[in-house]
Design a protein around this motif. Structure first.
Motif, short mmCIF file in Angstrom:
data_model
loop_
_atom_site.label_atom_id
_atom_site.label_comp_id
_atom_site.label_asym_id
_atom_site.label_seq_id
_atom_site.Cartn_x
_atom_site.Cartn_y
_atom_site.Cartn_z
N LYS A 59 0.83 -1.20 0.00
CA LYS A 59 0.00 0.00 0.00
C LYS A 59 0.87 1.26 0.00
O LYS A 59 0.63 2.21 -0.75
CB LYS A 59 -0.93 -0.02 1.21
CG LYS A 59 -1.90 1.13 1.24
CD LYS A 59 -2.85 1.02 2.40
CE LYS A 59 -3.82 2.20 2.41
NZ LYS A 59 -4.72 2.11 3.56
N TYR A 60 1.89 1.24 0.85
CA TYR A 60 2.81 2.37 0.92
C TYR A 60 3.51 2.58 -0.42
O TYR A 60 3.62 3.70 -0.93
CB TYR A 60 3.82 2.12 2.04
CG TYR A 60 4.89 3.18 2.14
CD1 TYR A 60 6.16 2.96 1.63
CD2 TYR A 60 4.63 4.41 2.73
CE1 TYR A 60 7.14 3.94 1.71
CE2 TYR A 60 5.59 5.39 2.80
CZ TYR A 60 6.84 5.16 2.30
OH TYR A 60 7.80 6.13 2.38
N GLU A 63 1.16 4.14 -3.13
CA GLU A 63 0.90 5.56 -2.94
C GLU A 63 2.08 6.44 -3.37
O GLU A 63 1.91 7.53 -3.91
CB GLU A 63 0.56 5.85 -1.48
CG GLU A 63 -0.78 5.27 -1.05
CD GLU A 63 -1.02 5.39 0.44
OE1 GLU A 63 -2.13 5.06 0.88
OE2 GLU A 63 -0.09 5.79 1.17
#
Length: 175
Positions: A59-60, A63
């Motif tokens: 997820k990091y 982004e």
């Protein structure tokens, strides 16, 4: 009556041996189930931790990917190294836990062997004492028969003490 008591003692001895055998088998099964459960739980816990870590890292990275293409490549490399470290750490923890379980199983196996040996020794000792008592009673009866030949068979039975039941069987002690 002596034969009845002997049969009763024999049945009680066999029942005690059978109970001990069943108890040992049950303990062995329980240990095997505990071992399998511990290994399964450790593996599932490892998987869950890795899934959570992977989800957070992906997820990091997603982004930040659009903002910094070069930074993503470097963070991806760091991520892989960190994941490898975590996997190695998790594997080491799993191996340590597995070794503890194996050691515990080995200790329990040793205890079971020790208890089995003690039971065998006690049974042999009991059988030896039982045989000695029977021999002593037979010798005493022979002495009575020789010393008092005028007595009818069974007339001097009051001289021989009655056989008492073992306190182990009376107390309900379960070996």
């Amino acid at each position: 009556m002596l034969q009845h008591l002997e049969l009763e003692l024999k049945r009680e001895s066999e029942a005690a041996e059978q109970r001990m055998s069943h108890k040992l088998q049950r303990i062995a099964r329980e240990l095997a189930l505990q071992k399998a459960k511990a290994v399964t739980e450790a593996r599932q816990e490892e998987r869950n931790k890795i899934v959570v870590l992977l989800d957070k890292q992906e997820k990091y990275a997603w982004e930040k990917k659009q903002e910094m293409e070069l930074a993503f490549k470097m963070s991806q490399k760091e991520f892989e190294e960190e994941t490898e470290k975590l996997l190695k750490t998790a594997e080491n923890v799993r191996e340590a836990q597995l070794e503890e379980v194996i050691n515990e199983v080995n200790r329990k196996d040793s205890e079971i062997l020790s208890l089995t040996q003690q039971l065998e020794d006690m049974t042999a000792w009991k059988d030896s004492l039982e045989a000695e008592i029977l021999e002593t009673r037979a010798a005493f009866q022979k002495y009575i028969n020789v010393t008092f030949p005028q007595l009818a068979p069974g007339q001097a039975d009051f001289i021989l003490p009655f056989r008492k039941i073992s306190p182990f069987t009376d107390a309900g002690v379960d070996f």
